[in-house]
Scaffold this active site. Structure first.
Site, PDB file in Angstrom:
ATOM      1  N   GLU A  42      -9.771  -2.255   5.380  1.00 12.47           N
ATOM      2  CA  GLU A  42     -10.338  -1.959   6.689  1.00 12.47           C
ATOM      3  C   GLU A  42     -11.639  -2.741   6.903  1.00 12.47           C
ATOM      4  O   GLU A  42     -12.332  -3.067   5.927  1.00 12.47           O
ATOM      5  CB  GLU A  42     -10.652  -0.457   6.776  1.00 12.47           C
ATOM      6  CG  GLU A  42      -9.451   0.452   6.539  1.00 12.47           C
ATOM      7  CD  GLU A  42      -8.544   0.583   7.764  1.00 12.47           C
ATOM      8  OE1 GLU A  42      -8.540  -0.312   8.630  1.00 12.47           O
ATOM      9  OE2 GLU A  42      -7.836   1.595   7.848  1.00 12.47           O
ATOM     10  N   ASN A  82      -7.339  -3.272  14.426  1.00 12.75           N
ATOM     11  CA  ASN A  82      -8.739  -3.504  14.053  1.00 12.75           C
ATOM     12  C   ASN A  82      -8.889  -4.701  13.100  1.00 12.75           C
ATOM     13  O   ASN A  82      -9.968  -4.944  12.583  1.00 12.75           O
ATOM     14  CB  ASN A  82      -9.341  -2.242  13.406  1.00 12.75           C
ATOM     15  CG  ASN A  82      -8.674  -1.867  12.091  1.00 12.75           C
ATOM     16  OD1 ASN A  82      -7.756  -2.547  11.633  1.00 12.75           O
ATOM     17  ND2 ASN A  82      -9.134  -0.802  11.463  1.00 12.75           N
ATOM     18  N   ASP A 119       0.816  -1.218   0.000  1.00 12.64           N
ATOM     19  CA  ASP A 119       0.000   0.000   0.000  1.00 12.64           C
ATOM     20  C   ASP A 119       0.848   1.267   0.000  1.00 12.64           C
ATOM     21  O   ASP A 119       2.067   1.212   0.192  1.00 12.64           O
ATOM     22  CB  ASP A 119      -0.976  -0.011   1.193  1.00 12.64           C
ATOM     23  CG  ASP A 119      -0.340  -0.517   2.483  1.00 12.64           C
ATOM     24  OD1 ASP A 119       0.905  -0.523   2.569  1.00 12.64           O
ATOM     25  OD2 ASP A 119      -1.075  -0.900   3.394  1.00 12.64           O
ATOM     26  N   HIS A 177      -7.264  -5.103  10.188  1.00  9.51           N
ATOM     27  CA  HIS A 177      -7.032  -4.862   8.760  1.00  9.51           C
ATOM     28  C   HIS A 177      -5.757  -5.568   8.290  1.00  9.51           C
ATOM     29  O   HIS A 177      -4.844  -5.819   9.080  1.00  9.51           O
ATOM     30  CB  HIS A 177      -7.010  -3.366   8.427  1.00  9.51           C
ATOM     31  CG  HIS A 177      -5.789  -2.605   8.846  1.00  9.51           C
ATOM     32  ND1 HIS A 177      -5.775  -1.233   8.935  1.00  9.51           N
ATOM     33  CD2 HIS A 177      -4.544  -3.004   9.193  1.00  9.51           C
ATOM     34  CE1 HIS A 177      -4.578  -0.830   9.305  1.00  9.51           C
ATOM     35  NE2 HIS A 177      -3.808  -1.882   9.468  1.00  9.51           N
TER      36      HIS A 177
HETATM   37  P1  PGA Z   1       2.251  -2.090  12.661  1.00  8.41           P
HETATM   38  O1  PGA Z   1       1.082  -1.971  11.614  1.00  8.41           O
HETATM   39  O2  PGA Z   1       3.219  -3.108  12.140  1.00  8.41           O
HETATM   40  O3  PGA Z   1       2.877  -0.720  12.723  1.00  8.41           O
HETATM   41  O4  PGA Z   1       1.645  -2.505  13.971  1.00  8.41           O
HETATM   42  C1  PGA Z   1       0.485  -3.113  11.105  1.00  8.41           C
HETATM   43  C2  PGA Z   1      -0.664  -2.753  10.210  1.00  8.41           C
HETATM   44  O5  PGA Z   1      -1.330  -1.729  10.450  1.00  8.41           O
HETATM   45  O6  PGA Z   1      -0.932  -3.507   9.261  1.00  8.41           O
END
Ligand code: PGA
Length: 241
Positions: A143, A136, A67, A138
């Protein structure tokens, strides 16, 4: 889903990197799917070490990132292109032309998304995809929602993701509200998937994902339960409630 529980973040990073090292040694032309965020940083450090100390060769490897924020170009310190250069690409012998990160400044983002999926296909598909997971649930920026996009698409970030990611920006207002994200279908086409989760803030979502055994678009990571070759590497903090 195969689950590997490691003692701590360092061990998780070493385990993930050693799986990737083995894959690259078996197939020097590997197509790797990469993720940003805090979780894979240790894995990237271990891959840099493997390159420096054991000559792990990235010269024929291609990469596709999950992304990118819309509106940020690759020079912006919060862009994911910048992150990947800084955390990995600048320290290994990869051909930057074979490193794909969605273009957050694409003139027509919707057409561009289809092109990105086309680029993945032309490269022969992703052999192994690294994923983090949001608090959450995702994966990439897919999302929780009633519907999820199959292919790469333009997505609106949720309030919880904007809050989680604001730690990288000076203020919440500066966090972009939209992004280009590989779709769930693009991710599920990868031949192998490694999902990484570390830290106590991931324990509730990992509990839900690993113990409930139910799929729902409200928990995008649960769609991975349908994939035949997923390895989850989790540290004790993220595994034990
Ligand atoms: P993080 O993010 O590795 O910074 O916890 C993971 C994500 O949001 O996919």
């Amino acid at each position: 889903m195969k689950v590997i529980v490691e003692k701590n973040y360092d061990e998780l990073s070493k385990r993930a990197a050693s799986l990737l090292e083995e894959e690259i040694r078996n197939n020097p032309e590997l197509v790797l799917g990469l993720a940003t965020g805090s979780t894979p940083v240790g894995t990237y450090e271990e891959l840099i070490r493997a390159h420096r100390e054991r000559g792990l060769d990235f010269s024929k490897v291609s990469t596709f990132n999950l992304d990118e924020y819309i509106g940020l170009d690759g020079e912006h310190p919060n862009s994911y292109r910048y992150f990947m250069n800084e955390k990995l690409f600048d320290h290994i012998n990869i051909n930057k032309e074979k490193t794909y990160v969605p273009n957050g400044k694409a003139q027509n983002p919707i057409d561009y998304c289809a092109e990105y999926d086309g680029d993945i296909e032309r490269a022969g598909g992703i052999d192994i995809q690294i994923l983090g997971i949001g608090t959450n649930g995702h994966i990439a920026f897919n999302e929780p929602a009633d519907e999820l996009s199959v292919g790469t698409s333009v997505v609106q970030l949720t309030k919880s993701t904007i809050e989680d990611n604001s730690r990288f920006f000076d203020s919440m207002d500066e966090v972009p509200k939209t992004a280009i994200s590989m779709g769930i279908g693009s991710i599920l086409k990868a031949r192998k998937i490694i999902l990484l989760a570390s830290g106590k803030n991931k324990a509730p979502i990992m509990q839900k994902l690993l113990k409930e055994n139910v799929i729902s678009t409200k928990l995008p990571a649960s769609l991975l339960l349908l994939h035949p070759d997923v390895t989850v590497i989790v540290d004790e903090d993220a595994y034990n409630i």
